[in-house]
Design an enzyme around this catalytic site. Structure first.
Site, PDB file in Angstrom:
ATOM      1  CE  LYS A 168      16.002  -3.070 -18.572  1.00 19.76           C
ATOM      2  NZ  LYS A 168      15.350  -1.867 -19.089  1.00 19.76           N
ATOM      3  CB  SER A 209       4.494  -7.482 -17.602  1.00 18.17           C
ATOM      4  OG  SER A 209       5.639  -7.985 -18.247  1.00 18.17           O
ATOM      5  CB  THR A 210       2.305 -11.576 -14.768  1.00 18.02           C
ATOM      6  OG1 THR A 210       1.861 -10.855 -13.612  1.00 18.02           O
ATOM      7  CG2 THR A 210       2.229 -13.054 -14.481  1.00 18.02           C
ATOM      8  CD  GLU A 211       3.967 -11.249 -22.133  1.00 14.27           C
ATOM      9  OE1 GLU A 211       3.119 -10.365 -21.893  1.00 14.27           O
ATOM     10  OE2 GLU A 211       4.582 -11.341 -23.203  1.00 14.27           O
ATOM     11  CD  GLU A 270       5.396  -5.046  -7.218  1.00 15.11           C
ATOM     12  OE1 GLU A 270       4.385  -5.411  -7.859  1.00 15.11           O
ATOM     13  OE2 GLU A 270       5.810  -3.882  -7.170  1.00 15.11           O
ATOM     14  CB  CYS A 287       1.775  -3.151  -9.780  1.00  8.81           C
ATOM     15  SG  CYS A 287       2.598  -2.422  -8.374  1.00  8.81           S
ATOM     16  CD  GLU A 307      -0.891  -5.099 -14.261  1.00  8.66           C
ATOM     17  OE1 GLU A 307      -0.127  -5.824 -14.912  1.00  8.66           O
ATOM     18  OE2 GLU A 307      -0.608  -4.614 -13.154  1.00  8.66           O
TER      19      GLU A 307
HETATM   20  P1  NAI Z   1       7.776  -5.174 -18.909  1.00  5.47           P
HETATM   21  O1  NAI Z   1       7.550  -6.192 -17.877  1.00  5.47           O
HETATM   22  O2  NAI Z   1       8.116  -5.611 -20.283  1.00  5.47           O
HETATM   23  O3  NAI Z   1       8.975  -4.209 -18.444  1.00  5.47           O
HETATM   24  C1  NAI Z   1       9.451  -4.050 -17.139  1.00  5.47           C
HETATM   25  C2  NAI Z   1      10.980  -4.017 -17.159  1.00  5.47           C
HETATM   26  O4  NAI Z   1      11.480  -5.281 -17.581  1.00  5.47           O
HETATM   27  C3  NAI Z   1      11.596  -3.006 -18.109  1.00  5.47           C
HETATM   28  O5  NAI Z   1      12.744  -2.478 -17.515  1.00  5.47           O
HETATM   29  C4  NAI Z   1      11.961  -3.851 -19.314  1.00  5.47           C
HETATM   30  O6  NAI Z   1      13.005  -3.313 -20.090  1.00  5.47           O
HETATM   31  C5  NAI Z   1      12.407  -5.128 -18.667  1.00  5.47           C
HETATM   32  N1  NAI Z   1      12.309  -6.331 -19.498  1.00  5.47           N
HETATM   33  C6  NAI Z   1      11.480  -6.558 -20.556  1.00  5.47           C
HETATM   34  N2  NAI Z   1      11.686  -7.803 -21.036  1.00  5.47           N
HETATM   35  C7  NAI Z   1      12.653  -8.372 -20.280  1.00  5.47           C
HETATM   36  C8  NAI Z   1      13.279  -9.649 -20.282  1.00  5.47           C
HETATM   37  N3  NAI Z   1      12.937 -10.599 -21.139  1.00  5.47           N
HETATM   38  N4  NAI Z   1      14.201  -9.896 -19.341  1.00  5.47           N
HETATM   39  C9  NAI Z   1      14.541  -8.962 -18.448  1.00  5.47           C
HETATM   40  N5  NAI Z   1      13.984  -7.738 -18.404  1.00  5.47           N
HETATM   41  C10 NAI Z   1      13.050  -7.447 -19.312  1.00  5.47           C
HETATM   42  O7  NAI Z   1       6.550  -4.234 -18.944  1.00  5.47           O
HETATM   43  P2  NAI Z   1       6.107  -3.240 -20.111  1.00  5.47           P
HETATM   44  O8  NAI Z   1       6.267  -3.847 -21.466  1.00  5.47           O
HETATM   45  O9  NAI Z   1       6.827  -1.966 -19.904  1.00  5.47           O
HETATM   46  O10 NAI Z   1       4.559  -3.067 -19.830  1.00  5.47           O
HETATM   47  C11 NAI Z   1       3.624  -4.028 -20.320  1.00  5.47           C
HETATM   48  C12 NAI Z   1       2.550  -4.277 -19.320  1.00  5.47           C
HETATM   49  O11 NAI Z   1       3.112  -4.825 -18.137  1.00  5.47           O
HETATM   50  C13 NAI Z   1       1.808  -3.039 -18.827  1.00  5.47           C
HETATM   51  O12 NAI Z   1       0.765  -2.695 -19.660  1.00  5.47           O
HETATM   52  C14 NAI Z   1       1.335  -3.483 -17.491  1.00  5.47           C
HETATM   53  O13 NAI Z   1       0.138  -4.199 -17.617  1.00  5.47           O
HETATM   54  C15 NAI Z   1       2.424  -4.410 -16.996  1.00  5.47           C
HETATM   55  N6  NAI Z   1       3.351  -3.728 -16.080  1.00  5.47           N
HETATM   56  C16 NAI Z   1       3.225  -3.984 -14.769  1.00  5.47           C
HETATM   57  C17 NAI Z   1       4.033  -3.335 -13.870  1.00  5.47           C
HETATM   58  C18 NAI Z   1       3.908  -3.576 -12.416  1.00  5.47           C
HETATM   59  O14 NAI Z   1       4.460  -2.811 -11.632  1.00  5.47           O
HETATM   60  N7  NAI Z   1       3.238  -4.596 -11.995  1.00  5.47           N
HETATM   61  C19 NAI Z   1       5.035  -2.370 -14.295  1.00  5.47           C
HETATM   62  C20 NAI Z   1       5.129  -2.216 -15.715  1.00  5.47           C
HETATM   63  C21 NAI Z   1       4.301  -2.875 -16.549  1.00  5.47           C
END
Ligand code: NAI
Length: 794
Positions: A192, A245-247, A266, A300, A397
């Protein structure tokens, strides 16, 4: 005006990359995309679509299918159906598919680079020169692994169907990091992409078609977080690999706890960028440009926390500001642009909010005078100085082009500040003194350390975090292991629930053949025997129901004391591998000396035959890990730059161990020894059936020169002690052997600090079979790989 003056004042003219090919591709698809399931393009079940925008101007690029649970189910079924054939293809046949994908990525590199840039907002220079070449490299590298798989990983099997969820910051590169190792090892995939950046994943699906990849091996289901959630929760998925995201990583850990899905995460980072006074400052400033302004800081592993030695801080800030003034920010398709657009409005808002909070916390904000494009989502390069280590901008972050600067005085203080974070993804150390740089690198708790360089990646070098930056590695040999399991383990029978930890001990008629050995043991904490905080103890009975003695009922406080002792004993990690080996050999020697005495006591619980076998095999097992202690070493990679990457197997830290009930001595040692061999410190809960073994064990360790606190033993009800260990924020990993319910609770309770949890998944491990009960598989889970990149040459 002299030529030199002209040169300095000369402005760049616009140099836009031609978007025609990408626009043509979008038009050919009517700017509307469906789901790629089972080798065909399908309408989404709910007939819903969402828009993907060009962040450089806010305009719509295309409509993309919003996949739901039904679509995920169809994709998982397709992947499941394709699995048996894909898995049993010869490694060479799989290698050729991966090789074909690598070639196709190269062939279509221009289309992919432009698509990535218009969908994500990153400068074309980066997508063209970094993202896409690394994507191809990843498929080439893993084509090689597919070819060598049976030779290098005999007796391993793929996980099965893997669900992969990726973020928007490196859309195609994250896809490659996930899909290439999964396919190379014989898994089938449902991926996805992130909702902001689905286009290159869809273009990749077309490459799969072009390569003739069998239907169902790769499925791409676009959608938002709910689509990701459906994939995480699908019962027929064997592994989840997530970057984001870590969350959300934490939520996924919780959601998968009760299943047997393997998980690699990751997650985020707040990586320190440490500059010592003897560093090549101009080089370091260029490093910072790549460290925090690369991809608008939406990285990241961005070097987002600048730690400067105080003596050079002023000079350095001046140089940084001068360099920031020459960064070009603007339309990302312009080849001369350094900083493009932020991926989406919500991300831009988030950056603005966090910077405002940082200023409110007392930081000084500096931004060069730049004119931002009138449309689209842009944020200028930003320097926050005078940042307090506790400020939100030093701790969380930001994921934007924002650098938070702090000072330090000594290398020790630099390490303390560097590690003052819940994350541990990456770090940079700049010093011309190789001794200082490597010493600091060794002390930083992060999966990657770049010495005098930054943000270098290669498929051969594993990448991944410590602590709340997640677990598991992507790339390298260690990355492959995330997608495989030992064959025997996949087929191992389930441990009956009756063997569950905390099961009541049957009280039968006393067995006259076993002598009563009435004795009382204590807890073992910090190298000393300790009374339990509760003052209570539990009765221990023989197999025949005879009272054998009493063991203390440890509680939360005892666990806390033991964890504290284990943390203090981290010097064990710094002991040389040879020293650790010597201590373990000494343990084996002492156990051999006391063979009959210990076997005699143990026999009351497990019978004479098993007791003798347990003690003999225990001596052997300790010998094995003494042997491994100085042999489970890392690797030196040669990435295609003038660098070496030193991959070190580092201990994870403080380990909490719930030991098997049925082999009180051998089971205990089989789990504790591999952890100790590689330098972890341990808090172990011994078999609830025969906790008196603790008494024999601490005598053994006391007489074998194991430093106090390296191993702590807390007896009591395992389920209660497990809870305290799993929820304890200063425990880094949990090893839990138990039935399905117990291991599920171990995973669910450890989400707080995202500690690594390794369990038997409720299956039986035959401790008496050295082929399955010892060796690399255990050591791999007792360590985490840190890659230290060191450049060479002038
Ligand atoms: P996110 O963690 O919500 O999204 C990453 C992926 O997870 C996307 O494909 C999203 O559709 C999917 N996702 C979201 N909720 C999910 C769930 N409950 N179960 C399964 N998949 C789910 O990150 P987002 O909202 O795009 O960005 C928010 C913050 O997260 C950013 O500001 C940044 O600080 C951090 N982030 C960190 C990344 C990294 O590589 N460490 C990458 C992206 C965001």
């Amino acid at each position: 005006m002299s030529i030199a003056e002209k040169f300095i004042s000369m402005e760049y003219g616009p140099a836009p990359e031609d978007p025609k090919e990408a626009a043509g591709w979008l038009e050919r698809h009517g700017r509307r995309f469906n789901l790629f399931i089972d080798g065909t393009w399908r309408d989404p079940a709910a007939a819903e679509y969402f828009d993907t925008l060009d962040p450089s101007n806010g305009e719509k690029l295309a409509s993309v299918a919003q996949g739901n649970a039904a679509d995920i189910d169809a994709a998982v079924r397709a992947a499941r159906a394709a699995y048996p054939k894909w898995r049993t293809l010869t490694p060479h046949a799989r290698a050729r598919y991966l090789y074909a994908l690598a070639r196709l990525v190269q062939k279509h590199s221009r289309l992919l680079a432009v698509l990535e840039t218009i969908d994500n907002g990153k400068p074309i220079r980066e997508s063209r020169d970094i993202d896409i070449p690394l994507v191809a490299r990843h498929f080439y590298y893993h084509a090689g692994w597919a070819q060598l798989l049976n030779q290098e990983f005999p007796d391993h099997e793929p996980c099965g169907v893997v669900g992969q969820i990726i973020p928007w910051n490196f859309p195609l590169l994250m896809l490659a990091w996930k899909i290439a190792p999964a396919l190379a090892t014989g898994n089938t995939v449902v991926l996805k992409p992130a909702e902001f950046t689905p286009l290159t994943a869809l273009a990749f699906a077309e490459l799969c078609e072009e390569a003739g990849l069998p239907a169902g091996v790769v499925n791409i289901v676009t959608g938002d977080g709910t689509t990701g959630e459906a994939l995480v929760n699908h019962p027929d998925v064997n592994k989840i690999a997530f970057t984001g995201s870590t969350e959300v990583g934490r939520a996924i850990r919780g959601a998968t706890a009760a299943s047997h899905k393997r998980l690699s995460l990751e997650l985020g980072g707040k990586s320190p960028f440490i500059i010592f006074e003897d560093a090549d400052l101009d080089g370091a400033v260029e490093g910072l440009v790549d460290g925090i302004w690369f991809n608008q800081g939406q990285v990241c592993c961005a070097g987002s926390r600048l730690l400067m030695q105080e003596s050079i801080a002023e000079k350095l800030l001046f140089k940084i500001q001068a360099r920031m003034s020459s960064l070009r920010i603007g339309p990302p398709l312009d080849k001369a642009i350094d900083i493009g657009a932020i991926v989406a409005r919500v991300q831009l808002d988030r950056i603005q909010r966090m910077v405002a909070q940082g200023i409110a916390d007392g930081a000084t904000c500096w931004q060069p005078e730049v004119v931002l494009p009138a449309r689209g989502f842009y944020y200028p390069p930003t320097l926050l100085s005078n940042v307090q280590p506790t400020s939100i901008v030093a701790q969380q972050e930001i994921f934007g082009p924002v650098l938070a600067a702090m000072t330090f005085r000594t290398p020790r203080e630099a390490v303390e500040l560097a590690n003052n974070t819940v994350y541990g993804l990456a770090s940079c150390v700049w010093s011309e003194n190789i001794n200082v740089a490597l010493q600091v690198a060794a002390q930083i708790k992060a999966g990657v350390v770049w010495v005098n360089c930054t943000n270098l990646f290669d498929a051969a070098c594993g990448f991944g975090g410590y602590r709340e930056s997640g677990y598991g590695r992507e790339g390298g040999k260690e990355g492959l292991l995330e997608y495989m399991e030992p064959q025997w383990f996949k087929q191992a029978p389930k441990l009956p629930a009756a063997n569950a930890i905390s099961a009541p001990h049957a009280k039968e008629t006393p067995d006259a053949s076993t002598p009563a050995i009435d004795r009382t043991v204590k807890l073992y904490i910090g190298g000393k025997q300790a009374r339990p905080d509760s003052g209570y103890s539990m009765e221990v009975h023989s197999a025949g129901g005879q009272l054998l003695g009493e063991a203390p009922l440890g509680n939360r406080k005892d666990i806390r004391n033991a964890v504290e002792a284990a943390r203090k004993a981290e010097g064990w990690a710094k002991a040389t591998a040879h020293n650790r080996a010597q201590v373990l050999y000494y343990c084996a020697e002492n156990l051999a000396l006391r063979r009959s005495e210990i076997a005699n006591r143990l026999s009351a619980v497990v019978g004479v035959e098993q007791a003798a076998k347990e003690v003999d095999l225990s001596v052997e097992r300790i010998f094995s890990y003494a042997a491994w202690a100085d042999k489970f070493d890392g690797a030196v990679h040669s990435p295609p730059f003038r660098n070496i990457a030193i991959a070190m197997n580092e201990p994870i830290g403080v380990a909490g161990v719930i030991c098997p009930t049925d082999a009180p001595l051998l089971g205990f040692l089989s789990l504790v020894m591999p952890l100790l061999a590689v330098g972890n410190t341990v808090v172990a809960v011994p078999s609830e059936k025969y906790p008196l073994i603790a008494g024999d064990l601490y005598q053994l360790f006391d007489t074998s020169d194991l430093p106090g606190g390296a191993l702590n033993i807390v007896t009591g009800y395992a389920s209660q002690l497990l809870k305290t260990l799993a929820e304890h924020d200063d425990v880094d990993t949990i090893w839990c052997y138990g039935d399905e319910t117990t291991v599920a609770s171990a995973k669910a309770m450890s989400t707080g600090n995202l500690k690594q949890v390794w369990t038997n998944e409720g299956r039986v491990i035959d401790w008496f079979d050295p082929k399955v009960a010892e060796g690399r598989w255990f050591l791999e889970h007792a360590t985490q790989v840190k890659n230290i990149w060191v450049p060479y040459g002038e």
